[in-house]
Design an enzyme around this catalytic site. Sequence first.
Site, short mmCIF file in Angstrom:
data_model
loop_
_atom_site.label_atom_id
_atom_site.label_comp_id
_atom_site.label_asym_id
_atom_site.label_seq_id
_atom_site.Cartn_x
_atom_site.Cartn_y
_atom_site.Cartn_z
N GLU A 84 0.85 -1.20 0.00
CA GLU A 84 0.00 0.00 0.00
C GLU A 84 0.88 1.24 0.00
O GLU A 84 1.89 1.27 0.72
CB GLU A 84 -0.90 0.01 1.25
CG GLU A 84 -1.89 -1.15 1.26
CD GLU A 84 -2.73 -1.25 2.53
OE1 GLU A 84 -3.90 -1.65 2.42
OE2 GLU A 84 -2.22 -0.93 3.61
N HIS A 141 -6.40 -11.55 6.35
CA HIS A 141 -6.63 -11.39 4.92
C HIS A 141 -5.69 -12.24 4.05
O HIS A 141 -6.10 -12.94 3.14
CB HIS A 141 -6.44 -9.94 4.48
CG HIS A 141 -7.30 -8.95 5.22
ND1 HIS A 141 -8.51 -9.27 5.77
CD2 HIS A 141 -7.12 -7.63 5.47
CE1 HIS A 141 -9.04 -8.19 6.33
NE2 HIS A 141 -8.21 -7.18 6.17
C1 BG6 Z 1 -8.04 -3.62 6.61
C2 BG6 Z 1 -6.83 -3.12 7.35
O1 BG6 Z 1 -8.59 -4.73 7.26
O2 BG6 Z 1 -7.66 -4.00 5.30
C3 BG6 Z 1 -6.21 -1.94 6.60
O3 BG6 Z 1 -7.20 -2.72 8.65
C4 BG6 Z 1 -5.91 -2.33 5.18
O4 BG6 Z 1 -5.02 -1.49 7.25
C5 BG6 Z 1 -7.13 -2.94 4.52
O5 BG6 Z 1 -5.48 -1.16 4.47
C6 BG6 Z 1 -6.82 -3.49 3.15
O6 BG6 Z 1 -8.02 -3.85 2.54
P1 BG6 Z 1 -8.23 -3.65 0.98
O7 BG6 Z 1 -9.56 -4.24 0.70
O8 BG6 Z 1 -8.19 -2.18 0.71
O9 BG6 Z 1 -7.10 -4.37 0.32
#
Ligand code: BG6
Length: 467
Positions: free
Chosen positions: A211, A235
């Site tokens: 990110e 995730h």
């Molecule tokens: C969230 C985290 O669960 O997922 C964040 O707390 C992260 O820090 C985000 O940026 C990433 O999710 P996505 O869907 O934007 O990839």
Amino acid sequence: MADTQTDGPRADALVLFGITGDLAAKMVLPALYRLVRDGYPLCEVVGVSRGGKTLDELRRHAREAVAAHDTVDDKVFARFADLLHLAEVDYGDPESFQSIVEKTEGRGFLTHYLAIPPDLYAVAARCLASRGLNERARLVVEKPFGHDLASARDLETELTRYFPPDRLRRVDHYLGKDAIENLLTFRAANTLIDRALHRDAIHTVQISAVEDFDVADRGGFYDETGCLRDVVQNHLLQLLAYFVMETPRSGSAEDVVLERTRALRSVRTVQPDEYVRGQYEGYQDTPGVRAGSTTETYAALRLHVDTERWAGVPFTIQAGKALKATSTEVIAELRKPVPGYHHTECARTAAPNLLRFRFEPDAGVTFHLLARRGADETVVDEVFADADFPHLSGSNTRAYERILSDAISGDPRRFSSMESVTECWRIVGDILDPPDKPIPYRPGTWGPAEAARLTPDGHWYEPHRAV
Ligand code: BG6
């Protein structure tokens, strides 16, 4: 697998705790609006807050939250606003939950959705039960589910005192992403892909979720959590599970969850020397971050998946904030060809084939192939074949649409089972709080160079459409 066997009744009302909070504004309200816009028969939504807002103010707040993501259609919004109600509670006073009883009077089955800080999950469950609001209801809790294996088990014990396991749902919004779910469909539908994804053909697999933005206004939460607990333990391990799992026996929720969990069970516990963590320079100036904090904002680890298909293939995962780009990909690097008459030269010098599964920013798959350049039959160039999946989304708003509609309908397939949560905590259990400090890295780079040692050839692939 008691928590995956039954779908349960469809909810007649969604009781949304934390409706005025950050998560509701960023994810839940925009997703509910889109569901209405797209013709989904949304049930009534009883927003729960600690007070301080009237219903009209709540509706205005919801409109602002939606407008931050979408162009608001007045007619659609009016339909959504008509479904919104407000109940005020005080978490220190179970009696105050009577307001929810009043606002849900006459509704059959309820889905309670807790978009509130995790330390309130058990309190909310207990207060709900004290007013009988657990009897015809399911409970949906956001991540994180625990801080480690022991606290996750404690939380489960506490919540299941009031809600039986088959009526408890743990959110991991990555499981709601079409593009991630498609990993399974894409492989099952394409023999070419399914055959290639095997230790006979694959040299290594890298999962990158990078990110380019920093912790911003989430310093307090993030400093307690860190990158490993924020995105890897949940995730990215769930994404890994989708990538390595075998095709389930059927498309039923039970079989899908079972196979995904089996995949996680086959992942070895990560050892401390298989983990590199970093912290971007300037992180400690973030409001809410403790002075001298050793929380990591970057995590990289090596994993082993002990299945017939994947044994011996090194897997690496990296994730972090304030890096050079934003992208989520799984890259499978194929073995190089054996030197032979035609391709002696290519085998020595050319790039390996890659299968690059892209989730963010654009869903699709990219094949890195080699083709002869010209007259000399041994000289090759790298060529890319991109297949975009325009109908598939890796976005989090879309993921929340799925999560919320499943929370209402009761389908458990896009939630984390307790068994998978347990496996994920077990996998990172030995690296959760290392004694050493994270390695500093400059914002806008690819994180600490030391992380390269975890990959078999000493490098991470950059995102396909980087910078
Ligand atoms: C969230 C985290 O669960 O997922 C964040 O707390 C992260 O820090 C985000 O940026 C990433 O999710 P996505 O869907 O934007 O990839």
